[in-house]
Design a protein around this motif. Structure first.
Motif, PDB file in Angstrom:
ATOM      1  N   UNK A 277       0.806  -1.218   0.000  1.00 34.68           N
ATOM      2  CA  UNK A 277       0.000   0.000   0.000  1.00 34.68           C
ATOM      3  C   UNK A 277       0.834   1.262   0.000  1.00 34.68           C
ATOM      4  N   UNK A 278       1.954   1.240   0.729  1.00 35.65           N
ATOM      5  CA  UNK A 278       2.843   2.396   0.764  1.00 35.65           C
ATOM      6  C   UNK A 278       4.280   1.925   0.754  1.00 35.65           C
ATOM      7  N   UNK A 279       5.052   2.451  -0.182  1.00 31.31           N
ATOM      8  CA  UNK A 279       6.500   2.239  -0.225  1.00 31.31           C
ATOM      9  C   UNK A 279       7.152   3.610  -0.321  1.00 31.31           C
ATOM     10  N   UNK A 280       8.066   3.871   0.593  1.00 30.37           N
ATOM     11  CA  UNK A 280       8.705   5.191   0.606  1.00 30.37           C
ATOM     12  C   UNK A 280       9.398   5.496  -0.711  1.00 30.37           C
ATOM     13  N   UNK A 281       9.995   4.480  -1.324  1.00 30.99           N
ATOM     14  CA  UNK A 281      10.710   4.725  -2.576  1.00 30.99           C
ATOM     15  C   UNK A 281       9.749   5.147  -3.679  1.00 30.99           C
ATOM     16  N   UNK A 282       8.506   4.669  -3.638  1.00 24.90           N
ATOM     17  CA  UNK A 282       7.526   5.072  -4.648  1.00 24.90           C
ATOM     18  C   UNK A 282       7.155   6.540  -4.508  1.00 24.90           C
ATOM     19  N   UNK A 283       7.227   7.051  -3.279  1.00 24.75           N
ATOM     20  CA  UNK A 283       6.896   8.448  -3.052  1.00 24.75           C
ATOM     21  C   UNK A 283       7.794   9.369  -3.873  1.00 24.75           C
ATOM     22  N   UNK A 284       9.049   8.990  -4.025  1.00 23.24           N
ATOM     23  CA  UNK A 284      10.009   9.829  -4.739  1.00 23.24           C
ATOM     24  C   UNK A 284       9.674   9.961  -6.217  1.00 23.24           C
TER      25      UNK A 284
ATOM     26  N   UNK B 192       6.452   9.833  -7.327  1.00 26.77           N
ATOM     27  CA  UNK B 192       5.080  10.316  -7.454  1.00 26.77           C
ATOM     28  C   UNK B 192       5.089  11.673  -8.160  1.00 26.77           C
ATOM     29  N   UNK B 193       4.263  11.852  -9.199  1.00 24.25           N
ATOM     30  CA  UNK B 193       4.257  13.133  -9.924  1.00 24.25           C
ATOM     31  C   UNK B 193       4.026  14.338  -9.015  1.00 24.25           C
ATOM     32  N   UNK B 194       3.147  14.187  -8.027  1.00 18.45           N
ATOM     33  CA  UNK B 194       2.876  15.290  -7.114  1.00 18.45           C
ATOM     34  C   UNK B 194       4.066  15.627  -6.245  1.00 18.45           C
ATOM     35  N   UNK B 195       4.849  14.605  -5.876  1.00 14.95           N
ATOM     36  CA  UNK B 195       6.038  14.852  -5.069  1.00 14.95           C
ATOM     37  C   UNK B 195       7.076  15.620  -5.879  1.00 14.95           C
TER      38      UNK B 195
ATOM     39  N   UNK C 268       6.631  17.495  -8.360  1.00 13.53           N
ATOM     40  CA  UNK C 268       6.162  18.835  -8.679  1.00 13.53           C
ATOM     41  C   UNK C 268       6.309  19.796  -7.506  1.00 13.53           C
ATOM     42  N   UNK C 269       6.158  19.286  -6.280  1.00 14.19           N
ATOM     43  CA  UNK C 269       6.089  20.163  -5.113  1.00 14.19           C
ATOM     44  C   UNK C 269       7.309  20.141  -4.205  1.00 14.19           C
ATOM     45  N   UNK C 270       8.096  19.062  -4.240  1.00 13.31           N
ATOM     46  CA  UNK C 270       9.179  18.907  -3.276  1.00 13.31           C
ATOM     47  C   UNK C 270      10.466  18.453  -3.948  1.00 13.31           C
ATOM     48  N   UNK C 271      11.535  18.466  -3.177  1.00 13.91           N
ATOM     49  CA  UNK C 271      12.800  17.880  -3.600  1.00 13.91           C
ATOM     50  C   UNK C 271      13.245  16.920  -2.503  1.00 13.91           C
TER      51      UNK C 271
ATOM     52  N   UNK D 141      -0.891  17.604   4.442  1.00 14.71           N
ATOM     53  CA  UNK D 141      -2.023  17.114   3.653  1.00 14.71           C
ATOM     54  C   UNK D 141      -1.579  16.653   2.271  1.00 14.71           C
ATOM     55  N   UNK D 142      -0.668  17.412   1.666  1.00 18.98           N
ATOM     56  CA  UNK D 142      -0.185  17.056   0.342  1.00 18.98           C
ATOM     57  C   UNK D 142       0.580  15.742   0.363  1.00 18.98           C
ATOM     58  N   UNK D 143       1.421  15.553   1.368  1.00 19.01           N
ATOM     59  CA  UNK D 143       2.172  14.303   1.468  1.00 19.01           C
ATOM     60  C   UNK D 143       1.246  13.118   1.736  1.00 19.01           C
ATOM     61  N   UNK D 144       0.240  13.311   2.585  1.00 24.26           N
ATOM     62  CA  UNK D 144      -0.693  12.222   2.856  1.00 24.26           C
ATOM     63  C   UNK D 144      -1.469  11.820   1.608  1.00 24.26           C
ATOM     64  N   UNK D 145      -1.722  12.766   0.718  1.00 28.30           N
ATOM     65  CA  UNK D 145      -2.420  12.441  -0.511  1.00 28.30           C
ATOM     66  C   UNK D 145      -1.583  11.507  -1.387  1.00 28.30           C
ATOM     67  N   UNK D 146      -0.272  11.499  -1.151  1.00 31.70           N
ATOM     68  CA  UNK D 146       0.624  10.628  -1.916  1.00 31.70           C
ATOM     69  C   UNK D 146       0.920   9.318  -1.211  1.00 31.70           C
ATOM     70  N   UNK D 147       0.803   9.300   0.122  1.00 32.52           N
ATOM     71  CA  UNK D 147       1.073   8.068   0.866  1.00 32.52           C
ATOM     72  C   UNK D 147      -0.175   7.205   1.022  1.00 32.52           C
ATOM     73  N   UNK D 148      -1.332   7.745   0.624  1.00 34.68           N
ATOM     74  CA  UNK D 148      -2.564   6.998   0.806  1.00 34.68           C
ATOM     75  C   UNK D 148      -3.191   7.221   2.161  1.00 34.68           C
TER      76      UNK D 148
END
Length: 270
Positions: free
Chosen positions: A167-174, A176-179, A181-184, A257-264
């Motif tokens: 359901x959640x893998x930290x490596x997948x977060x990197x 993620x298109x939203x990540x 776009x918004x973070x480094x 909130x933005x990060x949670x939208x990516x972690x599920x």
């Protein structure tokens, strides 16, 4: 100094103990270290052991009736002690052993004051449970911690285990298109990153895992972030604690909130 701590506050004891450990870590940096295998690729060095002893010595002198739970030595003290100090003498052992200075020394009184010391900057981040501040190595230089997401830098812990997969893998977060776009991303496998979130040097920190609230690795960093009014939950948006899942510590609600939208996650703060 140790003898004078008997009348000091718990916050000052935590800071003094963390700085004592940091002094050992700094003094032994760059040496060829002996290693004690702990399994699954984890190990302790002689610096971990010596730093933990220095920390325990400070706590024992200041609070002889308290128990101490160290990463290396386990729990020490009376079985019925009402208070327990959580100690990670060298958070980032692999970094340290390979010549990196991205490490921290963590001391926390369970459900109370805590301190995180950076052995190489000379800084100590501390909280009395209500407020959070940082002291530099310059006498008298102490400032409140002020979290901000302006850096857009997010530390992501990629170390195993991965209990939330698939359901959640930290490596997948990197990826993620939203990540993107918004973070480094930054990857610092140490709770120094949590102190940096509280200090405004990072926008957030994300790691998978179970209940991290009682972990010697995370207790001090979580306490700092909470006292600095960061938003702290599990990766699922639930509270950090019994039955919790990992950790998202963000400088503000929007970043969280933005990060949670990516972690599920469910977007519930705690």
């Amino acid at each position: 100094m140790i003898g004078s701590l008997a009348s000091a506050t718990d916050t000052e004891v935590a800071a003094a103990a963390a700085l004592a450990g940091a002094e050992v870590v700094r003094a032994r940096y760059g040496r060829l270290h002996s290693r004690t295998d702990k399994g699954s690729g984890d190990f302790a060095t002689d610096a971990d052991l010596a730093a933990e002893q220095a920390i325990v010595d400070v706590i024992r002198a200041a609070r002889p009736g308290d128990a101490v739970h160290g990463e290396e030595g386990g729990r020490q003290g009376a079985a019925d002690a009402e208070r327990e100090w959580q100690v990670d003498p060298l958070c980032g052992t692999l970094n340290y052993a390979t010549g990196s200075q991205l490490v921290a020394v963590n001391v926390a009184l369970r459900n109370g004051p805590a301190a995180v010391a950076d052995p190489f900057s000379g800084e100590v981040f501390l909280t009395d449970g209500e407020t959070a501040r940082v002291r530099s190595g310059v006498p008298g230089d102490e400032r409140p911690l002020a979290p901000t997401a302006e850096t857009r830098l997010v530390d992501v812990n990629l170390d195993p285990p991965f209990p939330s997969a698939p359901g959640f893998r930290a490596v997948d977060l990197l990826a993620h298109p939203g990540f993107v776009e918004n973070f480094r991303p930054r990857v610092v496998s140490t709770t120094l990153a949590l102190a940096w979130v509280a200090a405004g040097r990072r926008a957030a920190y994300v790691t998978d895992g179970g209940d991290l609230s009682g972990s010697v690795h995370f207790a001090a960093g979580i306490a700092l972030c909470r006292a600095a009014d960061c938003v702290v939950t599990g990766v699922d948006g639930g509270p950090v604690g019994s039955g919790g899942r990992g950790l998202v510590a963000a400088a503000d609600a929007g970043t969280h909130e933005l990060l949670l939208s990516m972690t599920g996650g469910r977007g519930r703060t705690g």
